[in-house]
Design a protein around this motif. Structure first.
Motif, PDB file in Angstrom:
ATOM      1  N   ASP A 168       0.807  -1.223   0.000  1.00  0.00           N
ATOM      2  CA  ASP A 168       0.000   0.000   0.000  1.00  0.00           C
ATOM      3  C   ASP A 168       0.848   1.285   0.000  1.00  0.00           C
ATOM      4  N   THR A 169       0.764   2.049  -1.085  1.00  0.00           N
ATOM      5  CA  THR A 169       1.587   3.276  -1.189  1.00  0.00           C
ATOM      6  C   THR A 169       1.024   4.428  -0.366  1.00  0.00           C
ATOM      7  N   SER A 170      -0.240   4.292   0.091  1.00  0.00           N
ATOM      8  CA  SER A 170      -0.802   5.429   0.828  1.00  0.00           C
ATOM      9  C   SER A 170      -0.121   5.588   2.191  1.00  0.00           C
ATOM     10  N   PRO A 172       3.413   5.464   2.903  1.00  0.00           N
ATOM     11  CA  PRO A 172       4.465   6.486   2.775  1.00  0.00           C
ATOM     12  C   PRO A 172       3.929   7.824   2.281  1.00  0.00           C
ATOM     13  N   THR A 173       2.833   7.795   1.496  1.00  0.00           N
ATOM     14  CA  THR A 173       2.292   9.076   1.013  1.00  0.00           C
ATOM     15  C   THR A 173       1.812   9.914   2.197  1.00  0.00           C
ATOM     16  N   ALA A 174       1.042   9.310   3.107  1.00  0.00           N
ATOM     17  CA  ALA A 174       0.553  10.050   4.280  1.00  0.00           C
ATOM     18  C   ALA A 174       1.727  10.504   5.147  1.00  0.00           C
ATOM     19  N   GLY A 205      -9.906   9.307   2.550  1.00  0.00           N
ATOM     20  CA  GLY A 205      -9.757   8.007   1.901  1.00  0.00           C
ATOM     21  C   GLY A 205      -8.475   7.358   2.401  1.00  0.00           C
ATOM     22  N   LYS A 206      -7.790   6.649   1.502  1.00  0.00           N
ATOM     23  CA  LYS A 206      -6.601   5.881   1.931  1.00  0.00           C
ATOM     24  C   LYS A 206      -5.550   6.800   2.564  1.00  0.00           C
ATOM     25  N   VAL A 207      -5.244   7.917   1.900  1.00  0.00           N
ATOM     26  CA  VAL A 207      -4.205   8.815   2.422  1.00  0.00           C
ATOM     27  C   VAL A 207      -4.761   9.671   3.561  1.00  0.00           C
ATOM     28  N   GLY A 208      -5.929  10.299   3.311  1.00  0.00           N
ATOM     29  CA  GLY A 208      -6.489  11.252   4.276  1.00  0.00           C
ATOM     30  C   GLY A 208      -6.696  10.651   5.656  1.00  0.00           C
ATOM     31  N   ALA A 225     -13.771  16.440   5.966  1.00  0.00           N
ATOM     32  CA  ALA A 225     -14.953  16.380   5.100  1.00  0.00           C
ATOM     33  C   ALA A 225     -14.713  15.329   4.035  1.00  0.00           C
ATOM     34  N   ASP A 226     -15.753  14.579   3.735  1.00  0.00           N
ATOM     35  CA  ASP A 226     -15.645  13.562   2.678  1.00  0.00           C
ATOM     36  C   ASP A 226     -17.040  13.342   2.108  1.00  0.00           C
ATOM     37  N   LEU A 227     -17.105  12.985   0.828  1.00  0.00           N
ATOM     38  CA  LEU A 227     -18.406  12.661   0.227  1.00  0.00           C
ATOM     39  C   LEU A 227     -19.025  11.481   0.976  1.00  0.00           C
ATOM     40  N   PRO A 261      -5.652  19.269   1.175  1.00  0.00           N
ATOM     41  CA  PRO A 261      -6.514  18.616   0.172  1.00  0.00           C
ATOM     42  C   PRO A 261      -6.031  17.194  -0.112  1.00  0.00           C
ATOM     43  N   CYS A 262      -6.825  16.212   0.256  1.00  0.00           N
ATOM     44  CA  CYS A 262      -6.452  14.807   0.028  1.00  0.00           C
ATOM     45  C   CYS A 262      -7.559  14.078  -0.739  1.00  0.00           C
ATOM     46  N   ALA A 263      -8.285  14.814  -1.592  1.00  0.00           N
ATOM     47  CA  ALA A 263      -9.378  14.177  -2.326  1.00  0.00           C
ATOM     48  C   ALA A 263      -9.116  14.214  -3.833  1.00  0.00           C
ATOM     49  N   ARG A 264      -9.111  15.418  -4.393  1.00  0.00           N
ATOM     50  CA  ARG A 264      -9.021  15.526  -5.849  1.00  0.00           C
ATOM     51  C   ARG A 264      -8.265  16.791  -6.214  1.00  0.00           C
ATOM     52  N   GLY A 265      -7.866  16.879  -7.498  1.00  0.00           N
ATOM     53  CA  GLY A 265      -7.084  18.035  -7.941  1.00  0.00           C
ATOM     54  C   GLY A 265      -7.952  19.270  -8.163  1.00  0.00           C
ATOM     55  N   GLY A 283      -1.144  19.071   1.032  1.00  0.00           N
ATOM     56  CA  GLY A 283      -2.003  17.885   0.908  1.00  0.00           C
ATOM     57  C   GLY A 283      -1.526  16.947  -0.182  1.00  0.00           C
ATOM     58  N   SER A 284      -2.215  15.802  -0.307  1.00  0.00           N
ATOM     59  CA  SER A 284      -1.737  14.756  -1.225  1.00  0.00           C
ATOM     60  C   SER A 284      -2.331  14.843  -2.628  1.00  0.00           C
ATOM     61  N   ALA A 285      -3.446  15.542  -2.799  1.00  0.00           N
ATOM     62  CA  ALA A 285      -4.103  15.537  -4.118  1.00  0.00           C
ATOM     63  C   ALA A 285      -3.139  16.043  -5.195  1.00  0.00           C
TER      64      ALA A 285
HETATM   65  P1  NAD Z   1      -9.015   7.548  -2.198  1.00  0.00           P
HETATM   66  O1  NAD Z   1      -9.868   7.336  -3.401  1.00  0.00           O
HETATM   67  O2  NAD Z   1      -8.743   6.395  -1.293  1.00  0.00           O
HETATM   68  O3  NAD Z   1      -9.651   8.713  -1.286  1.00  0.00           O
HETATM   69  C1  NAD Z   1     -10.192   9.881  -1.802  1.00  0.00           C
HETATM   70  C2  NAD Z   1     -11.307  10.289  -0.838  1.00  0.00           C
HETATM   71  O4  NAD Z   1     -11.768  11.591  -1.220  1.00  0.00           O
HETATM   72  C3  NAD Z   1     -12.506   9.358  -0.876  1.00  0.00           C
HETATM   73  O5  NAD Z   1     -12.860   8.988   0.453  1.00  0.00           O
HETATM   74  C4  NAD Z   1     -13.616  10.204  -1.544  1.00  0.00           C
HETATM   75  O6  NAD Z   1     -14.913   9.907  -1.039  1.00  0.00           O
HETATM   76  C5  NAD Z   1     -13.177  11.590  -1.136  1.00  0.00           C
HETATM   77  N1  NAD Z   1     -13.674  12.658  -2.001  1.00  0.00           N
HETATM   78  C6  NAD Z   1     -13.804  12.683  -3.354  1.00  0.00           C
HETATM   79  N2  NAD Z   1     -14.260  13.879  -3.772  1.00  0.00           N
HETATM   80  C7  NAD Z   1     -14.415  14.642  -2.661  1.00  0.00           C
HETATM   81  C8  NAD Z   1     -14.834  15.967  -2.422  1.00  0.00           C
HETATM   82  N3  NAD Z   1     -15.221  16.739  -3.414  1.00  0.00           N
HETATM   83  N4  NAD Z   1     -14.849  16.424  -1.154  1.00  0.00           N
HETATM   84  C9  NAD Z   1     -14.454  15.650  -0.130  1.00  0.00           C
HETATM   85  N5  NAD Z   1     -14.061  14.359  -0.290  1.00  0.00           N
HETATM   86  C10 NAD Z   1     -14.041  13.871  -1.539  1.00  0.00           C
HETATM   87  O7  NAD Z   1      -7.667   8.190  -2.743  1.00  0.00           O
HETATM   88  P2  NAD Z   1      -6.270   8.287  -1.982  1.00  0.00           P
HETATM   89  O8  NAD Z   1      -5.398   7.168  -2.396  1.00  0.00           O
HETATM   90  O9  NAD Z   1      -6.508   8.559  -0.550  1.00  0.00           O
HETATM   91  O10 NAD Z   1      -5.659   9.596  -2.674  1.00  0.00           O
HETATM   92  C11 NAD Z   1      -6.121  10.891  -2.322  1.00  0.00           C
HETATM   93  C12 NAD Z   1      -5.493  11.897  -3.272  1.00  0.00           C
HETATM   94  O11 NAD Z   1      -4.059  11.829  -3.182  1.00  0.00           O
HETATM   95  C13 NAD Z   1      -5.830  11.646  -4.756  1.00  0.00           C
HETATM   96  O12 NAD Z   1      -5.928  12.884  -5.400  1.00  0.00           O
HETATM   97  C14 NAD Z   1      -4.603  10.894  -5.258  1.00  0.00           C
HETATM   98  O13 NAD Z   1      -4.392  11.104  -6.638  1.00  0.00           O
HETATM   99  C15 NAD Z   1      -3.494  11.542  -4.456  1.00  0.00           C
HETATM  100  N6  NAD Z   1      -2.318  10.686  -4.280  1.00  0.00           N
HETATM  101  C16 NAD Z   1      -2.444   9.463  -3.702  1.00  0.00           C
HETATM  102  C17 NAD Z   1      -1.303   8.660  -3.533  1.00  0.00           C
HETATM  103  C18 NAD Z   1      -1.393   7.303  -2.897  1.00  0.00           C
HETATM  104  O14 NAD Z   1      -0.342   6.720  -2.634  1.00  0.00           O
HETATM  105  N7  NAD Z   1      -2.568   6.782  -2.610  1.00  0.00           N
HETATM  106  C19 NAD Z   1      -0.047   9.136  -3.941  1.00  0.00           C
HETATM  107  C20 NAD Z   1       0.057  10.404  -4.508  1.00  0.00           C
HETATM  108  C21 NAD Z   1      -1.098  11.169  -4.675  1.00  0.00           C
END
Ligand code: NAD
Length: 388
Positions: A168-170, A172-174, A205-208, A225-227, A261-265, A283-285
């Protein structure tokens, strides 16, 4: 010449011109982004239509994930793969791994069009690149897809642990995001202590979620906050009163020390940049700034922006390590170094009065130049012949 053959010739010439234009356009695009190589891969039997873009191999073989998206046109896919692969050159440069920038896209709907044979075909194309490019999961692809690809090539990373991957890469990302937050605290408040700091985390999600747990260990308060409301409420219940919840539409406006920001770009855009009420964004996004100008606006407002491609590099550091014999301690040490790199970026931004994203880009370009200079030193060979 008959009318028919003139028409045929026109048709051929037309196609020919069209093709030449197309080729010239692609080369112009390569020049614009600075790419070395683009590879188009086609396997009609499995429906594979894929593009591999190798941006820059100054630091080493290219590395970058493989996305599967139902792009509307080939141009759209090409634009995406060129932009993303260039981003990987910068990400690798700042993460200080010996890899260059690359990316791969598959044109297709991951829900409908995936098959094991498609990923085996993809594996054979990867193999043909002889180690110039390594790939793994990204949007629309998962580790099991690459288990199939790995039957045909060694150029894949991020496999499940059952298949020799690093897992799981999340994690080291976190951990990397936490280093970024600690560096930000040090720069802003003179100490890495996060006790009683208020941090707003968008997306658990995984990172947050892992980040929230790390922050709570440091004594911080988190607003999340999360959807997925159920997930938010679960965390709130478990960690009350240190975790509160906020609305998904307004989390970026929450008054806090750091917004994560750990959800989307695209979270820093024309609408949001003026609404932020934080001292810093870490944040990670991926691609948090919609455009450079949004980084400029943050700089003007005195909001520190930790370049996303630096602080979220923990996952890249882990999968790149698989290629030199995965060592968890080494991955953590490299990820920890995000702290020092970010402090260097903040200092340069302050001294030169430039936005942090520009300071980060400058550091990457300097590192690339240093390595190019190093290559002046000729590598010898046992038979005395010249080697580059
Ligand atoms: P994930 O899909 O496990 O988690 C994303 C979470 O964001 C989900 O719980 C989702 O419900 C929530 N979400 C989506 N849209 C939302 C919004 N508008 N408001 C609030 N919450 C919202 O993804 P992840 O692996 O945790 O990655 C999070 C971010 O970090 C992504 O943008 C990903 O590209 C980036 N990232 C992840 C990694 C990794 O190792 N997992 C590495 C580098 C970058």
């Amino acid at each position: 010449m008959s009318m028919e053959s003139i028409e045929l010739e026109k048709k051929w010439t037309g196609h020919h011109e069209h093709r030449e234009n197309r080729m010239r356009d692609i080369f112009e695009m390569m020049d614009q982004y600075g790419h070395e190589q683009i590879v188009f891969c086609r396997h009609p039997e499995s429906g594979l239509k894929s593009i591999i873009a190798i941006h820059d191999t100054t630091l080493g073989p290219a590395i970058g994930g493989c996305r599967m998206i139902p792009y509307a046109t080939t141009d759209e896919a090409l634009e995406d793969v060129l932009r993303l692969s260039k981003g990987m050159t910068y990400k690798c440069g700042l993460a200080d791994v010996d890899f260059g920038g690359g990316k791969m896209v598959i044109i297709g709907d991951p829900e409908q069009e995936k098959s094991p044979i498609m990923f085996r075909a993809l594996g054979r194309f990867l193999s043909g690149l002889n180690g110039r490019f390594y790939t793994g999961t990204d949007m629309g692809t998962n580790p099991d897809d690459f288990v199939q690809a790995a039957r045909e090539t060694e150029s894949v990373v991020g496999l499940p642990t059952t298949h020799g991957g690093s897992g799981d890469t999340s994690i080291p990302t976190a951990f990397g995001i936490l280093q970024g937050i600690r560096a930000t605290a040090k720069h802003l408040w003179g100490s890495t202590n996060l006790k009683d700091r208020r941090i707003a985390v968008q997306g658990v999600g995984k990172v947050g979620q892992k980040l929230v747990e790390l922050l709570l260990n440091e004594g911080a308060y988190c607003v999340i906050a999360d959807l997925n409301m159920e997930k938010c409420n679960q965390l709130k219940e478990e960690f009350s009163p240190y975790v509160e919840t906020a609305d998904v539409n307004t989390i970026h406006r929450v008054e806090c020390d750091i917004f994560s920001p750990c959800a989307r770009g695209g979270i820093v855009n024309d609408h949001t940049w003026s609404e932020l009420q934080c001292r810093a964004i870490v944040g990670s996004a991926n691609n948090q700034l919609v455009a450079d100008q949004h980084g400029d606006r943050l700089h003007e407002r005195g909001i520190l922006y930790a370049p996303d491609y630096l602080v979220n590099a923990g996952g890249l550091i882990q999968v790149a390590d698989e290629l030199i014999g995965y060592q968890q301690e080494r991955v953590l040490a490299k990820t920890e170094n995000i702290y020092h790199t970010l402090l260097e970026i903040y200092e340069r931004s302050r001294n030169d009065d430039i936005p942090t994203y520009r300071a980060a880009d400058q550091i990457v370009l300097e590192r690339l130049e240093q390595v190019v200079d190093l290559r002046r030193i000729l590598l010898g060979s046992p038979d005395g012949s010249r080697r580059g």
